[in-house]
Design an enzyme around this catalytic site. Structure first.
Site, short mmCIF file in Angstrom:
data_model
loop_
_atom_site.label_atom_id
_atom_site.label_comp_id
_atom_site.label_asym_id
_atom_site.label_seq_id
_atom_site.Cartn_x
_atom_site.Cartn_y
_atom_site.Cartn_z
N ASP A 74 -24.28 12.54 3.17
CA ASP A 74 -24.93 12.12 4.40
C ASP A 74 -25.90 10.96 4.18
OD1 ASP A 74 -25.94 11.95 6.95
OD2 ASP A 74 -27.23 13.71 6.76
N ASP A 274 -23.68 6.03 9.30
CA ASP A 274 -24.01 7.41 8.96
C ASP A 274 -22.78 8.15 8.45
OD1 ASP A 274 -24.89 9.97 8.75
OD2 ASP A 274 -25.43 10.22 10.85
#
Ligand SMILES: *[C@@H]1O[C@H](CO)[C@@H](O)[C@H](O)[C@H]1NC(C)=O
Length: 415
Positions: A74, A274
């Site tokens: 992430d 992201d």
């Protein structure tokens, strides 16, 4: 008089170089520090895909003796955490037994704790344990306490190291009941550029350059790397990271959106990259504009709305189920994000970067309305739009680069 006399200017140059090493920001001293050869690179294999899994994971070995854990990659958050074996813990189903802490709790006077809570948060004494709480854009959350333990990692030259790193020991994980099922994972690998990320920690220990990159394969799998040794010296499009005050996300900003090379009226939207998000999200207005352009462009002889298909908000079916994504993408046009602050910086999104083929053989739009999805009016470039690209987040030079790549092949050190 003992020993040899050293002129004081030698000492001060040495001292400044030392400071520069520490702060990593004096370009004047890069040559004497031999930075290219001193720092190594670590490569990790990835497992996962955009559909049906919805995540990309890495295996990390943590603890003494080291045990393997699967972590979701992430770049949208800083703190790494593992589900933790603490009496009364509220953990989600996961591939491995939760991490067992061993009185290795981080205290409030630790610099990493301060990077999360501020220097002297009210109501805490320096020897209190340091708790954390993270809520992600999709409203999943983890609550726990910081611990420090060894991460076993290997440089590409074969040398293994096990630096003690701070991460979260999560004992209360929540997922919203209405949302998608939670990823089947032991934890999250936070790769944002805040001080608490394990990349920043290893970089401040002098183990690695503060550079992270990923190559997510459209066929599933791929690789992740830390360090700058394998960054190709040419062929990469670089764009400066834009930093909003408190944001630790990787923002590129602002961009115009083109459809098949033509202006769409979507202008100057800030873009966040992201890897922790499966699909791509646009703000409500941009989404509606794009959707109507895509729909207008569809050949209705070939594709019809699959209203009964609920895998994603918008799906189409062909005259018969599609066998491969390629069979369907020929009916769609490419999108382009054209960054307005710099000339010729574009992120190309071919149809494969915004469509998926689902289990019914329908093709679905992998661009979603952020507002409808409950993550707000944001423009997030998720995994789907970064497939088959090498994406590099260089926190030292404060820039993000990308280039088309074959992510099924591990890089060799000479590209
Ligand atoms: C491998 O690389 C690391 C980091 O650059 C270095 O510290 C280590 O000595 C190297 N090992 C060998 C065997 O060259």
């Amino acid at each position: 008089m003992k020993g040899k006399w050293v002129p004081s200017w030698v000492l001060s140059v040495w001292y400044i170089m030392l400071l520069c090493r520490y702060f990593h920001n004096c370009s004047a001293f890069t040559l004497p520090m031999k930075e290219q050869s001193y720092f190594g690179t670590m490569i990790f294999l990835l497992d996962g895909n955009v559909y049906p899994k919805g995540y990309y994971q890495v295996v990390l070995n943590v603890g003494q003796p080291p045990k393997p854990y699967f972590l979701d990659v992430d770049t949208g958050s800083d703190l790494t955490w593992l589900q933790c074996d603490i009496p009364g813990a509220k953990n989600l189903p996961a591939p491995h037994h939760p991490y067992k802490p061993n009185k290795n709790f981080v205290k409030h006077n630790d610099a990493i704790c301060a990077s999360i809570h501020g220097a002297n948060p009210p109501g805490h004494t320096p020897t209190d344990q340091c708790d954390y709480e993270i809520e992600y854009a999709d409203h999943c959350s983890s609550l726990g306490v910081l611990v420090r333990d060894a991460f076993q990692v290997k440089y590409t030259n074969g040398t293994s190291i096990a630096p003690p790193l701070v991460f979260g020991c999560g004992y209360d994980q929540e997922v919203p009941r209405s949302g998608h099922p939670p990823p089947y994972t032991d934890g999250i690998l936070g790769l944002g550029n805040g001080k608490s990320s394990i990349l920043s920690q290893m970089s401040s220990m002098g183990l690695i350059r503060n550079v992270v990159g990923h190559c997510l394969s459209g066929q599933g799998g791929g690789f992740l790397f830390f360090g700058n040794d394998i960054v190709p010296s040419s062929g990469i499009v670089w764009s400066p990271i834009v930093r909003a005050s408190s944001e630790k996300e990787y923002s590129l900003g602002p961009a115009d959106v083109l459809f098949d090379g033509q202006a769409t009226g979507i202008k100057g939207i800030p873009i966040i990259l992201d890897s922790g998000t499966t699909f791509t999200y646009f703000n409500s207005k941009a989404y509606k504009t794009l959707l109507s352009l895509i729909k207008k462009n569809i050949d209705t002889k070939q594709l019809t709305d699959a209203v009964e298909d609920k895998s994603l908000p918008v799906c189409w079916k062909g005259s018969k189920p599609f066998k491969s994504l390629k069979d369907a993408t020929m009916y769609f046009k490419p999108l382009t994000l054209s960054f307005t602050k710099a000339k010729n910086i574009q992120l190309q999104l071919i149809p494969e970067a915004y469509l998926i083929l689902n289990d019914k053989g329908n093709v679905c739009l992998g661009i979603l309305n952020g507002l409808e999805a409950g993550i707000g009016d944001v423009n997030l470039i998720g995994d789907i739009s970064m497939l088959d690209k090498l994406v590099i987040y260089d926190n030292e030079k404060q820039q993000i680069g990308w280039a088309p790549a074959n992510c099924n092949n591990l890089p060799s050190l000479s590209w």
